[in-house]
Design an enzyme around this catalytic site. Structure first.
Site, PDB file in Angstrom:
ATOM      1  N   SER A 181       0.843  -1.192   0.000  1.00  0.00           N
ATOM      2  CA  SER A 181       0.000   0.000   0.000  1.00  0.00           C
ATOM      3  C   SER A 181       0.882   1.246   0.000  1.00  0.00           C
ATOM      4  CB  SER A 181      -0.963  -0.057   1.195  1.00  0.00           C
ATOM      5  OG  SER A 181      -2.002   0.869   1.052  1.00  0.00           O
TER       6      SER A 181
ATOM      7  N   ASP B 168      -9.791  -5.425  -4.289  1.00  0.00           N
ATOM      8  CA  ASP B 168      -8.907  -4.432  -3.679  1.00  0.00           C
ATOM      9  C   ASP B 168      -9.438  -3.014  -3.815  1.00  0.00           C
ATOM     10  OD1 ASP B 168      -6.643  -3.170  -2.639  1.00  0.00           O
ATOM     11  OD2 ASP B 168      -5.248  -4.348  -3.862  1.00  0.00           O
TER      12      ASP B 168
ATOM     13  N   HIS C 172      -7.457  -5.981  -0.062  1.00  0.00           N
ATOM     14  CA  HIS C 172      -6.267  -5.145   0.091  1.00  0.00           C
ATOM     15  C   HIS C 172      -5.125  -5.816   0.858  1.00  0.00           C
ATOM     16  CE1 HIS C 172      -4.269  -1.320  -0.268  1.00  0.00           C
ATOM     17  NE2 HIS C 172      -4.161  -1.162   1.038  1.00  0.00           N
TER      18      HIS C 172
END
Length: 289
Positions: A109, A237, A264
């Site tokens: 991320s 996601d 995610h």
């Protein structure tokens, strides 16, 4: 998984930065290039990535650190210090102090955004990039996230819109609505794994304002990256395929894996598959060198 764990602090700009490393139990002389893991957020500490320590089974060390302001690291005495430039300098310092001259760099991320920053400033010794659930343009990511929200049940989306318009994002109703979003696009596991819960108990908030990173966009620079790159995302996601596509298109030779039963956090949602994919990728990179 058997491994050795050590932890300590290093100092950067008068602050204590926590780091931990998982070392394989194999003979030191047999170890391969280590993996440095960068956590997301900004401000969500390393805990939720701890399962990546299973990569020590490949005979390499796995190193984590908590960026300033979260987890086991200190809070900044002056929150204005938080910036993308600061975190890039912090990363370079961590590598220098820990002697990580040659690494595989894995970012999840926001950690992937930081990995891109580090690469694009010309950092040396990066054998490969693993970018998990990473966009190249924050405004695009936010736009896609709101598109996903608009596909939630109408009553849930209405609560989100009204709460944000009225500045009531601390309300129980808003938090409940966002929980519906997270269950669909952040983590499909219910309940959340302990490592994720621990991370959110130690989250840092001073850097989480959108103003710090909202205009971050490295898409025009991606074509300069010459490092072997693995892109990972989840079918559900919040970093949608539209966000990952520019990375795949512009980084020559990049490989993109979409985990079909993940959102995610595929390193948790499909852990064994994730570890296998990363292990095979970095082994192939090393075998070519």
């Amino acid at each position: 998984m058997k491994h050795l764990f050590t932890e300590d602090f290093l100092h950067f700009q008068n602050h204590k930065i926590w780091y931990g490393r998982f070392d394989p139990t194999t003979n030191t002389s047999d170890r391969r290039i280590p993996i440095l893991c960068l956590h997301g957020g900004p401000g969500v500490p390393h805990d939720y990535l701890e399962s990546l320590s299973d990569l020590t089974a490949t005979g390499r060390s796995v190193i984590f650190y908590d960026q300033l302001g979260c987890g086991n690291s200190e809070q900044a005495t002056d929150p204005s210090i938080y910036s993308i430039a600061y975190f890039q300098e912090e990363l370079a310092h961590v590598r220098k102090v820990l002697g990580l001259e040659i690494i595989h760099l894995l970012g999840q991320s926001w950690g992937g955004c930081l990995a891109l920053e580090h690469t694009l400033v010309g950092a040396s010794g990066i054998e490969s990039l693993i970018l998990s659930n990473t966009p190249s343009n924050v405004r695009q990511f936010v736009s896609e996230a709101y598109r996903l929200m608009s596909e939630l049940p109408p009553d849930v989306y209405q609560v989100i819109k009204e709460s944000e318009a009225e500045g009531k994002t601390d309300s129980p109703a808003y938090q409940a609505a966002m929980e519906v979003f997270k269950q669909r696009h952040f983590c499909l596991l219910n309940p959340l794994p302990d490592s994720v819960q621990r991370a959110y108990q130690k989250v840092g908030r001073d850097f989480r304002g959108a103003g710090k990173i909202m205009d971050w966009d490295v898409t025009p620079k991606l074509a300069t990256i010459q490092i072997p790159t693995l892109l990972i995302s989840g079918r559900y996601d919040q970093v949608t395929p539209a966000c990952v596509e520019p990375l795949h298109q512009k980084i020559a030779g990049s490989k993109w894996l979409i985990f079909q039963e993940s959102s995610h956090l595929p390193h948790l949602e499909e852990h064994e598959k994730f570890i296998k994919a990363v292990s095979e990728f970095i082994a192939a990179v090393e075998d070519k060198n």
